[in-house]
Design a protein around this motif. Sequence first.
Motif, mmCIF file in Angstrom:
data_model
loop_
_atom_site.group_PDB
_atom_site.id
_atom_site.type_symbol
_atom_site.label_atom_id
_atom_site.label_comp_id
_atom_site.label_asym_id
_atom_site.label_seq_id
_atom_site.Cartn_x
_atom_site.Cartn_y
_atom_site.Cartn_z
ATOM 1 N N ASP A 175 12.567 -26.037 -13.582
ATOM 2 C CA ASP A 175 12.166 -27.598 -13.213
ATOM 3 C C ASP A 175 13.203 -28.392 -13.563
ATOM 4 N N LYS A 176 14.347 -27.949 -14.448
ATOM 5 C CA LYS A 176 15.282 -28.988 -15.136
ATOM 6 C C LYS A 176 16.048 -29.951 -13.925
ATOM 7 N N ALA A 177 16.512 -29.245 -12.778
ATOM 8 C CA ALA A 177 17.070 -29.859 -11.984
ATOM 9 C C ALA A 177 16.198 -30.893 -11.194
ATOM 10 N N ARG A 178 15.153 -30.701 -10.932
ATOM 11 C CA ARG A 178 13.924 -31.737 -10.521
ATOM 12 C C ARG A 178 13.649 -32.612 -11.538
ATOM 13 N N ALA A 179 13.663 -32.235 -12.762
ATOM 14 C CA ALA A 179 13.367 -33.287 -13.829
ATOM 15 C C ALA A 179 14.657 -34.266 -13.836
ATOM 16 N N PHE A 180 15.862 -33.970 -13.639
ATOM 17 C CA PHE A 180 16.937 -34.730 -13.660
ATOM 18 C C PHE A 180 17.003 -35.582 -12.371
ATOM 19 N N GLY A 181 16.484 -35.241 -11.212
ATOM 20 C CA GLY A 181 16.434 -35.882 -10.058
ATOM 21 C C GLY A 181 15.251 -36.937 -10.226
ATOM 22 N N LEU A 203 22.767 -40.301 0.108
ATOM 23 C CA LEU A 203 22.451 -38.865 0.330
ATOM 24 C C LEU A 203 23.399 -37.850 -0.231
ATOM 25 N N ALA A 204 24.831 -38.324 -0.558
ATOM 26 C CA ALA A 204 25.712 -37.483 -1.193
ATOM 27 C C ALA A 204 25.285 -37.051 -2.725
ATOM 28 N N SER A 205 24.273 -37.896 -3.169
ATOM 29 C CA SER A 205 23.925 -37.622 -4.560
ATOM 30 C C SER A 205 23.089 -36.737 -4.911
ATOM 31 N N VAL A 206 22.719 -35.654 -3.824
ATOM 32 C CA VAL A 206 21.888 -34.619 -4.153
ATOM 33 C C VAL A 206 22.656 -33.505 -4.966
ATOM 34 N N GLY A 207 24.070 -33.609 -5.082
ATOM 35 C CA GLY A 207 24.768 -32.476 -5.768
ATOM 36 C C GLY A 207 24.552 -32.805 -7.221
ATOM 37 N N LEU A 208 24.603 -33.966 -7.768
ATOM 38 C CA LEU A 208 24.759 -34.106 -9.100
ATOM 39 C C LEU A 208 23.565 -33.527 -9.912
ATOM 40 N N PRO A 209 22.191 -33.784 -9.675
ATOM 41 C CA PRO A 209 21.283 -33.236 -10.495
ATOM 42 C C PRO A 209 21.412 -31.513 -10.364
ATOM 43 N N GLN A 243 23.713 -30.622 -12.861
ATOM 44 C CA GLN A 243 23.403 -30.831 -14.159
ATOM 45 C C GLN A 243 22.078 -29.825 -14.453
ATOM 46 N N GLY A 244 21.544 -29.244 -13.477
ATOM 47 C CA GLY A 244 20.372 -28.348 -13.617
ATOM 48 C C GLY A 244 21.158 -27.116 -14.162
ATOM 49 N N ILE A 245 22.420 -26.604 -13.403
ATOM 50 C CA ILE A 245 22.899 -25.309 -13.522
ATOM 51 C C ILE A 245 23.646 -25.490 -15.221
ATOM 52 N N MET A 246 24.039 -26.688 -15.588
ATOM 53 C CA MET A 246 24.587 -26.737 -16.932
ATOM 54 C C MET A 246 23.558 -26.652 -17.905
ATOM 55 N N SER A 247 22.465 -27.293 -17.767
ATOM 56 C CA SER A 247 21.166 -27.440 -18.729
ATOM 57 C C SER A 247 20.795 -26.054 -18.930
ATOM 58 N N GLN A 258 19.762 -29.279 -26.188
ATOM 59 C CA GLN A 258 19.985 -30.089 -24.873
ATOM 60 C C GLN A 258 20.326 -31.344 -25.126
ATOM 61 N N GLY A 259 19.994 -31.962 -26.440
ATOM 62 C CA GLY A 259 20.502 -33.380 -26.843
ATOM 63 C C GLY A 259 22.317 -33.142 -27.069
ATOM 64 N N GLU A 260 22.462 -32.121 -27.512
ATOM 65 C CA GLU A 260 24.106 -31.992 -27.797
ATOM 66 C C GLU A 260 25.105 -31.894 -26.334
ATOM 67 N N LEU A 261 24.056 -31.163 -25.494
ATOM 68 C CA LEU A 261 24.840 -30.931 -24.246
ATOM 69 C C LEU A 261 24.824 -32.371 -23.206
ATOM 70 N N GLN A 262 23.658 -33.217 -23.309
ATOM 71 C CA GLN A 262 23.571 -34.613 -22.923
ATOM 72 C C GLN A 262 24.397 -35.474 -23.453
ATOM 73 N N GLY A 263 24.678 -35.246 -24.756
ATOM 74 C CA GLY A 263 25.683 -36.241 -25.423
ATOM 75 C C GLY A 263 26.991 -35.938 -25.039
ATOM 76 N N ILE A 264 27.450 -34.661 -24.981
ATOM 77 C CA ILE A 264 28.599 -34.257 -24.394
ATOM 78 C C ILE A 264 29.044 -34.754 -23.010
#
Length: 400
Positions: free
Chosen positions: A130-136, A315-321, A324-328, A336-342
């Motif tokens: 659910d992380k990608a959806r959460a970032f969305g 519409l192009a913004s579909v790619g970023l979440p 981010q989900g892949i990275m998370s 997770q806090g360190e990743l988001q800080g980086i």
Amino acid sequence: MKNRLPVLLILATVIIDAMGIGLILPVMPDLIREVTGGDLGAAAIWGGVLSTVFAFMQFLCGPLLGNLSDRFGRRPVLLISLTVMSADYVIMALAQNIWVLVIGRIVAGITAATYATAMAYMADISSAQDKARAFGIVGAGVGIGFVLGPAMGGILGQFGTRAPFWAAALLAGGNALLGYMVLKETVSAANRRTFEWRRANPLGALYALNHLPTMTKLLVVFFLYQVAAAVYPAIWAYFVTERFAWEEGMIGLSLSTYGLCYAIVQAALIAPTIKWFGNRRAVIIGLALEVFALIYIGFVPTGMLLLMGIPIAALASVGLPALQGIMSRRVADDAQGELQGISSSLTSLAHVLAPLVMTQAFAYFSADHAPLYLPGAPFLLAAVLMVLSLGVFMNSRRGT
């Protein structure tokens, strides 16, 4: 999501934060010209300086705040940041010269942890799938804030260049008070980690990522994307003022239109896009659409056609979440806090470089002595960077 209340609270936090940012965008060209006495090209360059000092402080302090949130919790970092942010808007509302504005942006950059902390909070309460959806959802909150903020900023700008800053100060202060009353902590003994200065050093943190081969290319993609996307906040108000002679109200309307489309995309299209295409293909689709949108804006001949192209850019913004989900999913729960800080530091570094380059390109190609009058040149430069981002991602490891 384990329950909806934390999601709603973070969503409200991000919306109000984005409203504060969006409020001031329509008046920035006039405010800078007011305190400097220069023309629009010079105002754009100063706007780039303000964006750069803000982003540079974010770059320096992003990993620090991310690691502090891993150690002491998301709640205190978020509340302190919002409180100082409110004070910063007051300073900018009272500024009578450009150097006070510069100081205000330095202070704001140090404490601008709201977005990264919100992302870490959402990662805490979300399962892996659910992380990608959460970032969305967080992205949707930003979009909603940009619907309301610029519209209000355009209206308030009719009462003077300082009025939106007072409104932003009230919003940030009210947001801090709301968070104090209802926001619960998500960092517990299970995902708390000790604080280490090595991880809090932005350069040290970025260097450490070189030892994570599965992340390196994804972070390059993320960085190039952020450099290219930074053209919008850096140039938009100056571009439409120069190209179409828009005033505060129309600038606010165009930004609100984008915010509305962006919120719809983030709230309604992220989950089905990832379900239909998967994370990897969703990233590719988003990056390809970004390239098309940036080229379109760079050459668009009329304001009406620009407004018609805004939904494509959103519409192009579909790619970023999806990215981010892949990275998370590739880091441990206690990082997770360190990743988001980086990630915040990479975004900030992009925003250090991009405004200086983009505003210089705008000033050069919109000047009377320009060999080619092309105010949209910064968007074309951003399109080239987005093509590079797409190329790196296409060459990255599959199975994401």
